[in-house]
Each structure stands twice: as structure tokens, then as C-alpha cells.
Design a protein around this motif. Structure first.
Motif, PDB file in Angstrom:
ATOM      1  N   ARG A 103       0.805  -1.233   0.126  1.00  0.00           N
ATOM      2  CA  ARG A 103      -0.143   0.201  -0.094  1.00  0.00           C
ATOM      3  C   ARG A 103       0.851   1.507   0.211  1.00  0.00           C
ATOM      4  NH1 ARG A 103      -3.368  -2.970  -2.009  1.00  0.00           N
ATOM      5  NH2 ARG A 103      -4.886  -4.067  -0.901  1.00  0.00           N
ATOM      6  N   VAL A 104       0.314   2.415  -0.268  1.00  0.00           N
ATOM      7  CA  VAL A 104       1.033   3.587  -0.685  1.00  0.00           C
ATOM      8  C   VAL A 104       1.750   3.936   1.611  1.00  0.00           C
ATOM      9  CG1 VAL A 104       0.670   6.086  -0.786  1.00  0.00           C
ATOM     10  CG2 VAL A 104      -0.600   4.590  -2.351  1.00  0.00           C
ATOM     11  N   GLY A 105       2.997   4.215   1.275  1.00  0.00           N
ATOM     12  CA  GLY A 105       3.600   4.633   2.085  1.00  0.00           C
ATOM     13  C   GLY A 105       4.164   3.159   2.856  1.00  0.00           C
ATOM     14  N   GLU A 106       3.939   1.655   2.404  1.00  0.00           N
ATOM     15  CA  GLU A 106       4.428   0.539   3.271  1.00  0.00           C
ATOM     16  C   GLU A 106       6.102   0.593   1.943  1.00  0.00           C
ATOM     17  OE1 GLU A 106       2.726  -3.161   3.166  1.00  0.00           O
ATOM     18  OE2 GLU A 106       0.401  -1.895   3.516  1.00  0.00           O
ATOM     19  N   LYS A 107       6.604  -0.387   3.138  1.00  0.00           N
ATOM     20  CA  LYS A 107       7.940  -0.694   2.312  1.00  0.00           C
ATOM     21  C   LYS A 107       8.003  -1.639   1.656  1.00  0.00           C
ATOM     22  CE  LYS A 107      12.789  -1.396   3.736  1.00  0.00           C
ATOM     23  NZ  LYS A 107      14.187  -1.801   4.652  1.00  0.00           N
ATOM     24  N   ALA A 108       8.627  -1.101   0.179  1.00  0.00           N
ATOM     25  CA  ALA A 108       8.067  -2.514  -0.616  1.00  0.00           C
ATOM     26  C   ALA A 108       9.256  -3.655  -0.485  1.00  0.00           C
ATOM     27  CB  ALA A 108       8.802  -1.863  -2.303  1.00  0.00           C
ATOM     28  N   PRO A 109       9.195  -4.629  -0.827  1.00  0.00           N
ATOM     29  CA  PRO A 109       9.114  -5.449  -0.514  1.00  0.00           C
ATOM     30  C   PRO A 109      10.494  -5.413  -1.566  1.00  0.00           C
ATOM     31  CG  PRO A 109       8.266  -6.490  -2.260  1.00  0.00           C
ATOM     32  CD  PRO A 109       7.948  -5.134  -0.989  1.00  0.00           C
ATOM     33  N   GLU A 110      12.502  -6.388  -1.316  1.00  0.00           N
ATOM     34  CA  GLU A 110      13.899  -6.369  -1.686  1.00  0.00           C
ATOM     35  C   GLU A 110      13.118  -7.004  -3.283  1.00  0.00           C
ATOM     36  OE1 GLU A 110      16.914  -5.000  -2.365  1.00  0.00           O
ATOM     37  OE2 GLU A 110      15.778  -4.610  -0.776  1.00  0.00           O
ATOM     38  N   PHE A 111      14.041  -6.744  -4.065  1.00  0.00           N
ATOM     39  CA  PHE A 111      13.642  -7.836  -5.292  1.00  0.00           C
ATOM     40  C   PHE A 111      14.417  -6.805  -6.157  1.00  0.00           C
ATOM     41  CE2 PHE A 111      11.215  -3.576  -6.003  1.00  0.00           C
ATOM     42  CZ  PHE A 111      11.462  -3.001  -7.487  1.00  0.00           C
ATOM     43  N   ALA A 112      15.101  -7.401  -7.146  1.00  0.00           N
ATOM     44  CA  ALA A 112      15.977  -7.414  -8.446  1.00  0.00           C
ATOM     45  C   ALA A 112      15.386  -7.477  -9.721  1.00  0.00           C
ATOM     46  CB  ALA A 112      17.555  -7.866  -7.782  1.00  0.00           C
ATOM     47  N   LEU A 113      15.672  -6.818 -10.318  1.00  0.00           N
ATOM     48  CA  LEU A 113      14.947  -6.592 -11.856  1.00  0.00           C
ATOM     49  C   LEU A 113      15.840  -6.416 -13.058  1.00  0.00           C
ATOM     50  CD1 LEU A 113      10.704  -5.204 -11.192  1.00  0.00           C
ATOM     51  CD2 LEU A 113      11.890  -7.680 -12.028  1.00  0.00           C
ATOM     52  N   PRO A 114      16.206  -6.773 -14.384  1.00  0.00           N
ATOM     53  CA  PRO A 114      16.911  -6.167 -15.593  1.00  0.00           C
ATOM     54  C   PRO A 114      16.547  -4.866 -16.079  1.00  0.00           C
ATOM     55  CG  PRO A 114      15.719  -7.966 -16.150  1.00  0.00           C
ATOM     56  CD  PRO A 114      15.253  -7.946 -14.682  1.00  0.00           C
ATOM     57  N   ASP A 115      17.436  -4.160 -16.260  1.00  0.00           N
ATOM     58  CA  ASP A 115      16.957  -2.986 -17.087  1.00  0.00           C
ATOM     59  C   ASP A 115      17.767  -2.995 -17.913  1.00  0.00           C
ATOM     60  OD1 ASP A 115      19.958  -3.361 -17.186  1.00  0.00           O
ATOM     61  OD2 ASP A 115      20.655  -1.385 -16.418  1.00  0.00           O
ATOM     62  N   GLN A 116      17.557  -1.764 -18.566  1.00  0.00           N
ATOM     63  CA  GLN A 116      17.098  -2.064 -20.292  1.00  0.00           C
ATOM     64  C   GLN A 116      18.139  -2.872 -21.020  1.00  0.00           C
ATOM     65  OE1 GLN A 116      17.165   0.684 -18.571  1.00  0.00           O
ATOM     66  NE2 GLN A 116      18.658   2.192 -19.528  1.00  0.00           N
ATOM     67  N   ASP A 117      18.967  -2.723 -20.064  1.00  0.00           N
ATOM     68  CA  ASP A 117      20.491  -3.152 -21.113  1.00  0.00           C
ATOM     69  C   ASP A 117      21.288  -4.931 -20.520  1.00  0.00           C
ATOM     70  OD1 ASP A 117      21.890  -0.782 -21.518  1.00  0.00           O
ATOM     71  OD2 ASP A 117      22.582  -0.695 -19.830  1.00  0.00           O
ATOM     72  N   GLY A 118      20.001  -5.518 -19.401  1.00  0.00           N
ATOM     73  CA  GLY A 118      20.601  -6.671 -19.165  1.00  0.00           C
ATOM     74  C   GLY A 118      20.887  -6.975 -17.782  1.00  0.00           C
ATOM     75  N   LYS A 119      21.041  -5.636 -17.470  1.00  0.00           N
ATOM     76  CA  LYS A 119      21.841  -5.785 -16.207  1.00  0.00           C
ATOM     77  C   LYS A 119      20.894  -5.732 -14.715  1.00  0.00           C
ATOM     78  CE  LYS A 119      24.977  -2.994 -13.085  1.00  0.00           C
ATOM     79  NZ  LYS A 119      24.841  -1.458 -13.279  1.00  0.00           N
ATOM     80  N   GLN A 120      21.225  -6.841 -13.702  1.00  0.00           N
ATOM     81  CA  GLN A 120      19.931  -7.039 -13.008  1.00  0.00           C
ATOM     82  C   GLN A 120      20.505  -5.618 -11.023  1.00  0.00           C
ATOM     83  OE1 GLN A 120      18.483  -9.282 -11.679  1.00  0.00           O
ATOM     84  NE2 GLN A 120      18.528  -9.998 -13.492  1.00  0.00           N
ATOM     85  N   VAL A 121      19.225  -4.718 -11.190  1.00  0.00           N
ATOM     86  CA  VAL A 121      19.812  -4.376 -10.574  1.00  0.00           C
ATOM     87  C   VAL A 121      18.138  -4.105  -9.146  1.00  0.00           C
ATOM     88  CG1 VAL A 121      18.423  -1.425  -9.999  1.00  0.00           C
ATOM     89  CG2 VAL A 121      19.308  -1.745 -12.588  1.00  0.00           C
ATOM     90  N   ALA A 122      19.142  -4.117  -8.444  1.00  0.00           N
ATOM     91  CA  ALA A 122      17.543  -4.406  -6.951  1.00  0.00           C
ATOM     92  C   ALA A 122      18.075  -2.939  -6.503  1.00  0.00           C
ATOM     93  CB  ALA A 122      18.585  -4.834  -5.781  1.00  0.00           C
ATOM     94  N   LEU A 123      16.033  -3.220  -5.404  1.00  0.00           N
ATOM     95  CA  LEU A 123      16.093  -2.399  -5.146  1.00  0.00           C
ATOM     96  C   LEU A 123      17.059  -1.536  -4.115  1.00  0.00           C
ATOM     97  CD1 LEU A 123      13.307  -0.460  -4.206  1.00  0.00           C
ATOM     98  CD2 LEU A 123      12.418  -2.214  -2.760  1.00  0.00           C
ATOM     99  N   ALA A 124      17.350  -2.095  -3.377  1.00  0.00           N
ATOM    100  CA  ALA A 124      18.522  -1.438  -2.245  1.00  0.00           C
ATOM    101  C   ALA A 124      19.638  -0.364  -3.216  1.00  0.00           C
ATOM    102  CB  ALA A 124      19.271  -2.384  -1.751  1.00  0.00           C
ATOM    103  N   ASP A 125      19.772  -0.933  -4.237  1.00  0.00           N
ATOM    104  CA  ASP A 125      20.641   0.404  -5.054  1.00  0.00           C
ATOM    105  C   ASP A 125      20.704   1.556  -4.813  1.00  0.00           C
ATOM    106  OD1 ASP A 125      22.650  -2.455  -5.721  1.00  0.00           O
ATOM    107  OD2 ASP A 125      22.116  -2.812  -7.667  1.00  0.00           O
ATOM    108  N   LEU A 126      19.095   2.195  -5.409  1.00  0.00           N
ATOM    109  CA  LEU A 126      18.464   2.773  -5.968  1.00  0.00           C
ATOM    110  C   LEU A 126      18.017   3.407  -4.877  1.00  0.00           C
ATOM    111  CD1 LEU A 126      16.297   1.070  -7.976  1.00  0.00           C
ATOM    112  CD2 LEU A 126      17.932   2.346  -9.007  1.00  0.00           C
ATOM    113  N   ILE A 127      17.851   3.323  -3.402  1.00  0.00           N
ATOM    114  CA  ILE A 127      17.167   3.808  -2.994  1.00  0.00           C
ATOM    115  C   ILE A 127      18.148   4.903  -1.944  1.00  0.00           C
ATOM    116  CG2 ILE A 127      16.450   3.360   0.019  1.00  0.00           C
ATOM    117  CD1 ILE A 127      15.197   1.159  -0.373  1.00  0.00           C
TER     118      ILE A 127
END
Length: 141
Positions: A103-127
Motif C-alpha cells: 500500500r501507499v507508504g509501506e516499504k516495498a519488498p526487496e527485489f532485483a529486476l533487469p534494466d534496459q541493458d540486461g543488468k540486474q538492478v536491486a531496490l537497495a541500489d536505488l534507495i
């Protein structure tokens, strides 16, 4: 004797079209998104006006025009009502529920997804110290 236009046929058909095409506007509000009662009210009012116009047209054909147009508009209105009901009661129920989504305001679960170049990007890298904004575009591509 000059025959009059049967305006209830045309106004009824306009109400039916308004009920169908206004769903995107009324879906913005929670009170009308879960069950589109305003749209069904407009469709019902249009159907009542069309029925009254058809009764007038076929009851007093010497006074009112619209036997052919009234029948065509009534058939089109039935098709619009059927399409809208199919969309609301069947197609939109096929969309999976988002009960597990944060929900709005809740902490998102940790995850990693590929970016447009195929490199894995984790949520912790973006925060950053101020947080991160996540946008997931919904679609089928």
C-alpha cells in the motif's frame, strides 16, 4: 397531417451512449469504480426513454416518426448495453487482484529486476536517504 419528431428516441440513445462512454470518467472515483451504478443508471434511463419513444412511434404512427430509426436505435442500444455488461461483469473480473501489493507508504519488498541493458538492478541500489519512487507500467508486451 404532419408527423412530429420523436425526440425521446434520440435523447434515449444519447443517454445510452453517455452511459457507455462515461465509464472512463467515473472509474476514477472509488464509489463508482467497483460497481458502475452511475453508468447503469444512465443506460437504464436511456432504455426507458427509448422504450417510451418506441411505444409512441408504434402506438401513434400517424403522429410520430421513427419506426425505422427507433428500431435501429433500440437494437444498437441493446448491443451497447450487452457490451458494457460483458465488459464490467466478465472482462474486468479476469484482471488479477492486487491483494499482495504494498500500500501507499509501506516499504516495498526487496527485489532485483533487469534494466534496459540486461543488468540486474536491486531496490537497495536505488534507495537514497529520501527514498525511491517505483513505477510499474501495466501491460502485455
Amino acid at each position: 397531417m404532419k408527423r412530429n419528431w420523436n425526440w425521446s428516441l434520440w435523447i434515449g440513445f444519447l443517454f445510452v451512449l453517455a452511459g457507455f462512454f462515461s465509464y472512463t470518467f467515473f472509474a476514477q472515483f472509488p464509489a463508482t469504480r467497483d460497481f458502475p451504478w452511475v453508468n447503469f443508471l444512465l443506460l437504464g434511463l436511456g432504455g426507458i426513454l427509448l422504450l417510451a419513444g418506441l411505444v409512441r412511434t408504434f402506438g401513434k404512427p400517424q403522429l410520430y416518426r421513427g419506426k425505422i430509426f427507433g428500431s435501429i436505435l433500440a437494437l444498437l442500444s441493446l448491443l451497447v448495453f450487452g457490451s458494457f455488461s460483458y465488459l464490467i461483469f466478465y472482462e474486468l473480473r479476469q484482471v488479477p487482484a492486487s491483494t499482495g501489493a504494498p500500500r501507499v507508504g509501506e516499504k516495498a519488498p526487496e527485489f532485483a529486476l533487469p534494466d534496459q541493458d540486461g543488468k540486474q538492478v536491486a531496490l537497495a541500489d536505488l534507495i537514497s536517504p529520501r527514498g525511491a519512487v517505483l513505477i510499474f507500467y501495466r501491460g502485455h508486451w
